[in-house]
Structures are given as C-alpha cells and as structure tokens.
Design a protein around this motif. Structure first.
Motif, PDB file in Angstrom:
ATOM      1  N   THR B 211       0.815  -1.225   0.000  1.00  0.00           N
ATOM      2  CA  THR B 211       0.000   0.000   0.000  1.00  0.00           C
ATOM      3  C   THR B 211       0.843   1.268   0.000  1.00  0.00           C
ATOM      4  N   SER B 212       2.161   1.128  -0.087  1.00  0.00           N
ATOM      5  CA  SER B 212       3.016   2.316   0.069  1.00  0.00           C
ATOM      6  C   SER B 212       2.932   3.281  -1.108  1.00  0.00           C
ATOM      7  N   VAL B 219      -6.019   2.879   0.110  1.00  0.00           N
ATOM      8  CA  VAL B 219      -5.340   1.881   0.937  1.00  0.00           C
ATOM      9  C   VAL B 219      -6.332   0.862   1.467  1.00  0.00           C
ATOM     10  N   GLY B 220      -7.503   1.369   1.891  1.00  0.00           N
ATOM     11  CA  GLY B 220      -8.502   0.510   2.534  1.00  0.00           C
ATOM     12  C   GLY B 220      -8.922  -0.653   1.668  1.00  0.00           C
ATOM     13  N   GLU B 221      -9.235  -0.380   0.393  1.00  0.00           N
ATOM     14  CA  GLU B 221      -9.750  -1.449  -0.477  1.00  0.00           C
ATOM     15  C   GLU B 221      -8.718  -2.553  -0.663  1.00  0.00           C
ATOM     16  N   ILE B 226      -6.559  -8.056   0.980  1.00  0.00           N
ATOM     17  CA  ILE B 226      -5.501  -8.891   1.568  1.00  0.00           C
ATOM     18  C   ILE B 226      -6.063  -9.640   2.770  1.00  0.00           C
ATOM     19  N   LYS B 227      -6.854  -8.928   3.566  1.00  0.00           N
ATOM     20  CA  LYS B 227      -7.424  -9.545   4.763  1.00  0.00           C
ATOM     21  C   LYS B 227      -8.357 -10.696   4.383  1.00  0.00           C
ATOM     22  N   GLU B 228      -9.173 -10.448   3.344  1.00  0.00           N
ATOM     23  CA  GLU B 228     -10.078 -11.488   2.848  1.00  0.00           C
ATOM     24  C   GLU B 228      -9.299 -12.740   2.450  1.00  0.00           C
ATOM     25  N   GLY B 244      -1.957  -0.565  12.061  1.00  0.00           N
ATOM     26  CA  GLY B 244      -3.291  -1.044  12.441  1.00  0.00           C
ATOM     27  C   GLY B 244      -3.620  -2.341  11.738  1.00  0.00           C
ATOM     28  N   PHE B 245      -3.298  -2.363  10.463  1.00  0.00           N
ATOM     29  CA  PHE B 245      -3.538  -3.544   9.644  1.00  0.00           C
ATOM     30  C   PHE B 245      -2.704  -4.719  10.151  1.00  0.00           C
ATOM     31  N   ALA B 246      -1.449  -4.428  10.470  1.00  0.00           N
ATOM     32  CA  ALA B 246      -0.548  -5.474  10.956  1.00  0.00           C
ATOM     33  C   ALA B 246      -1.119  -6.115  12.216  1.00  0.00           C
ATOM     34  N   ARG B 247      -1.584  -5.286  13.118  1.00  0.00           N
ATOM     35  CA  ARG B 247      -2.116  -5.785  14.385  1.00  0.00           C
ATOM     36  C   ARG B 247      -3.356  -6.653  14.142  1.00  0.00           C
ATOM     37  N   GLU B 248      -4.148  -6.231  13.151  1.00  0.00           N
ATOM     38  CA  GLU B 248      -5.416  -6.912  12.899  1.00  0.00           C
ATOM     39  C   GLU B 248      -5.221  -8.259  12.201  1.00  0.00           C
ATOM     40  N   VAL B 249      -4.333  -8.289  11.231  1.00  0.00           N
ATOM     41  CA  VAL B 249      -4.280  -9.447  10.346  1.00  0.00           C
ATOM     42  C   VAL B 249      -3.182 -10.444  10.725  1.00  0.00           C
TER      43      VAL B 249
END
Lengths: 251, 287
Positions: B211-212, B219-221, B226-228, B244-249
C-alpha cells in the motif's frame, strides 16, 4: 547550356520506355533491400540486445556477450561500402560461391549492418522498460526468455519506434552505395540515365533523384507516426471504436 | 508467543529459511535470518527503512539471490542455483509496491498470461514425449502407454479465462477485463496484481509494501482484499508500514533491524509489550 536545353535532353532520354522501367526497378530494389535489411536487422538486433542485457552468471552468456560486442564493433566501426565490397569481392570468392545474386548479398550485408545499430537501440529500449515488469514476470514463474519476449521486448519496441524509423531512413539512403556491387538501385538507375547516349547531363536526373529520396523519407516518417499512434491507442483504450459502437447499439 | 506457536506448530512448514545473508559488495543488508513459515500463518515484517525488510522478502523467491543461507520450499533449496527456480516461483505469489501490472497486456491477459503459458508449455512437452513414445512403439514388443492429455489447448485457455473472470468478479472489476492497466486507479491496479498472484494457486504469498505507493483513500480497499485472502487461509509474509492492519491481520509480527530479526511474537506481544529497546524506540517514533 541553359536549363531549358538540359530539360530537353532529359525529356528526350525519358522518351525511351526502358529508362522508365529502370527507374521503377531501381526504386523497387532500394525499398526491397532497405525493408528486408531492417527486418533482418531487427531480428539480429533484438537477439544481440537480449544477450547484452542478460545476467552474466553463465560462461556461455559471457562468451556470447563477447561475440556480440565484437560484432557490434566491426559493423559500426567500418563504412557500409567497405562491408559490401568485402562481402561481395572478398568473402564470396574466398568461399568459392559463384552466381549469388548481388541483391541477396546486399540484403544480408544491410541486415548485419543494421543489426549492429538496432542492437544498441534495442538495448536502450529494454533498459528503458521499468525493471518491475521483468521482475513481475519472473515472480510468476516465467523464464528469462518468456519474460523478455512477452513482456519486456514489446514495450521496448514501442519506446524505440521513432529511433527505428530513423534507422529505416538511414538504410533507404545508404542503398545508394549498392551500385558498388553491381546492384541497380535508384541511384544507379538515375546515373545510367544521366550518362545515357554519351551525353553526360547530371543536373536534372540528380535533382529528381534527390526529390524521390525526400518523398520516400517523408512517407516513412508518416508511416512511423501512424504506427506510434496505433501503439498509443492500445495503451489507453482496449476496446476498438467499432466494438464500442456495437455496445451502444445493443444498449 | 508460546500459545500461538503451539497452535501453529501442528501445521506443515511451507517455507523454511536458515541463516540468510545478503551483501551488495561491502554493504551487508541481511546478517543471518532464520524463519519458519507454517501453513496458514500471516507474518508481518516491520522495521525502520533500510533495515532489509524488502530485500529479505525478495530473497524468499530469489528475486535477489541470497549471498548465503538456505531457503527450503517444497523440499528443495531455492538458494541453490541448480534448482529450477521458475517451477517454485509459480507457487510463491508476489505482490509489489509498484503493482507491476504488464502495461502491454489487458487486465484479463495480465491474470491469465502465466497460468495459460505454463499449462500450454506442459501440454506441448507431453505431446512431444507422446510423439517419441509412438515412434518407439513401432519397434517395441510391449507397447508403452502414452501420457494422458487431460485438457486440450482450448480447454486450458477457457479454464484460465473462467478462473480469471471469477477472480475479477470477486473484486468487482469484471467490466475492466479488457482494459489496459493504464486506465485503472492505483487501488484497482494493486487488487488486480493480488488476484494475478492468486490465479497461480500459490502456497504462500509475499507482499512487498503493497500500500506504500497508493493514495490514502485507496489503501482501505487493498488491505480489505488482503485480509479477505488471509481469512481464506492463505499463508502470507507481508512487509508493511500499516500498523493497524498489521495488528489486525498478523498471526506473528517480526521486527527487523540492521539485517537481523530484533524481536518476534504475536501482535499484542510486540506492539503492547516490546522487549527489545530498538523495537520500543521504533514504536515510540511512529505511534
């Protein structure tokens, strides 16, 4: 002699049908040798360029690279006339080959010469393609050759279209040295006309010759522009106008 | 870490890395990294810029050849130059920071190019082998059986097209199938790049700062996709700056510093209670 007289002489010479045929024959030869020379040049140039940009881990690649470097140095380092004369009067007799059409020798020499230039053009084109394109192809498990042929080289060719056009123009004009090896090209045709009937009158024939070269070059420029536009179109839109029109009708 | 590790230990090892080092002449980027990736794990690699995260990721599928060390995948060492790396790369999906969609191919072709090409190559190889077996059979008493050709060329092409359309439908870009990548937005490009990697049915996917290079609103989409994919059980190694994403996934977070693993553990361990002073300093600076 004033201009009117010169013109009169030229017209009287051109009254003979044989000279008109000669001009068209010369034009055909010139275009034919330049076109085939360029095609051979692009093929050789692409191969040589691929070797030049290949990673040099393997011995075989390093050897090929040296051969390609020598090839480029030789064909860029000597004039076309020397190469033609060498091919026709040195190499052919040396190999004992007889009865080869001088035009064939011309096409091959032009192809080899052009290949040296195209290889450098192509190398520039390949390096101008974003490295990520190649990496993405390799990361998908495609081999070096496949990644080059399917992804990198098509984009490289698009980038070098204007320069390739230039190379073609150079080739068209360089065909004028073909008369050294007895090929009747455009230049030779007009030279014959100028010297016909032991009447050495050069002004009008050579002026017309120059104009024909200019027209040829203008046509090539136009063609290159058109090809560039086609490439650019496919970059922006995938669907052809026809297809879109059809969709409109359907909806 | 222990609790997580016990659960993960039961799964098979997908990627096993021993002592990877990488130097560019005098510049030592990686100084010996060990990592075991098990099936279903989502490993997020964090660290200051220049610490070798991306280089490490690129070493995993040998886009950068490691200077020393071993990468065991499918029972073979990828770092060994003799191994057919192309065969293994097909099973290691990679998503790049700059998308790297093929500019000269349509979206659909981008997705189908590699699967179709590889399947057709195998088909050709089989046909050639069959041809020689047939010739050999003229002279053999015991006729040798021909290799079975399961799919024709048409079927291969149709199947990979259908697969590509199904994937495009999943990300809602079916109508862009015949467009060129230059007409897509950054977020769309990256989502296509992700399904392009997915189309190869990889065993593990590598994300190099996916996402960089995106506008913030896109970024969200990409992260959602990736999460899916992660939720579907895909094994992943992700280099990212999205905390945040790292912590979640993530199932495991690795903090890298100066070419070595500084600290690793579950997200809560590393984020909330970092042990390594360098990790603490890093989080203080960015959070």
């Amino acid at each position: 002699m004033n201009l009117a007289v010169k013109w009169q002489i030229f017209v009287s010479k051109m009254a003979s049908e044989e000279y008109i045929i000669l001009i068209f024959k010369g034009l055909k030869t010139t275009v034919k040798i330049a076109v085939f020379g360029l095609i051979i040049g692009i093929i050789i140039g692409t191969l040589v360029a691929t070797v030049k940009v290949a990673p040099k881990y393997k011995l075989i690649v390093r050897i090929l690279d040296k051969i390609c470097a020598a090839y480029t140095a030789f064909f860029r380092g000597t004039p076309m006339v020397v190469q033609l004369l060498f091919a026709y009067y040195v190499i052919l007799p040396l190999l004992g080959i007889k009865g080869v059409d001088a035009e064939i020798v011309g096409i091959i020499t032009f192809g080899l010469n052009s290949g040296a230039y195209v290889s450098e053009i192509m190398r520039g084109g390949i390096t101008s393609v974003d490295k990520g394109q190649f990496e993405a192809a390799r990361a998908l498990g495609l081999g070096y050759g496949t990644a080059m042929i399917k992804i990198v080289i098509p984009q490289a060719i698009k980038n070098i279209m204007p320069t390739l056009g230039n190379e073609f123009i150079t080739l068209i004009k360089e065909t004028s040295v073909l008369s050294f090896i007895t090929v009747t090209d455009l230049f030779k045709a007009f030279k014959t006309i100028a010297e016909a009937n032991r009447n050495y009158e050069y002004l009008i024939p050579y002026t017309i010759l120059g104009l024909i070269y200019i027209v040829l070059v203008l046509i090539i420029t136009l063609l290159v522009r058109i090809i560039e536009k086609i490439f650019a179109k496919s970059d922006r839109k995938a669907e052809s106008p026809k297809k879109k029109a059809k969709e409109k009708v359907n909806s | 870490m222990n609790e997580q590790a016990i659960i993960q230990d039961e799964n098979e090892i997908v990627l096993d890395v021993y002592g990877i080092t990488k130097s560019f002449s005098d510049n030592h980027v990686l100084n010996g990294i060990d990592l075991t990736v098990r099936k279903g794990e989502v490993i997020v690699i964090l660290g200051p810029s220049g610490c070798g995260k991306s280089t490490f990721l690129r070493c995993l599928n040998c886009l950068e050849d490691p200077t020393s060390g071993e990468i065991i995948f499918d029972g073979e060492n990828l770092a060994d130059m003799k191994v057919d790396i192309n065969k293994h790369r097909r099973k290691i999906g990679m998503v790049f920071q700059n998308f790297n969609l093929f500019n000269n191919k349509t979206v659909l072709k981008n997705i189908t190019l590699a699967p179709t090409h590889i399947a057709l190559k195998e088909l050709r190889a089989k046909k050639i082998k069959n041809f020689f077996i047939k010739i050999g059979n003229f002279f053999r008493k015991n006729k040798k059986e021909l290799l079975i050709i399961e799919k024709t060329k048409k079927e291969i092409i149709k199947e990979s097209n259908d697969n590509a359309y199904a994937l495009l439908r999943r990300i809602g870009l079916e109508d862009k199938a015949n467009e060129y990548p230059s007409t897509l937005s950054g977020g769309q490009k990256q989502r296509v790049a992700i399904i392009r990697a997915l189309a190869m049915n990889p065993k593990v996917m590598l994300f190099d700062e996916p996402t960089s290079a995106l506008d913030p609103e896109m970024v969200g989409e990409v992260l959602n996709l990736i999460k899916e994919v992660a939720d579907d059980g895909m094994t992943m190694v992700i280099v990212t700056h999205e905390m945040g994403f790292a912590r979640e996934v993530a199932t495991r977070v690795i903090f890298m510093d100066e070419g070595v693993i500084g600290e690793q553990g579950t997200p809560s361990e590393v984020f909330d209670n970092p042990q390594n002073p360098r990790t603490k300093q890093f989080f203080n600076a960015i959070l």
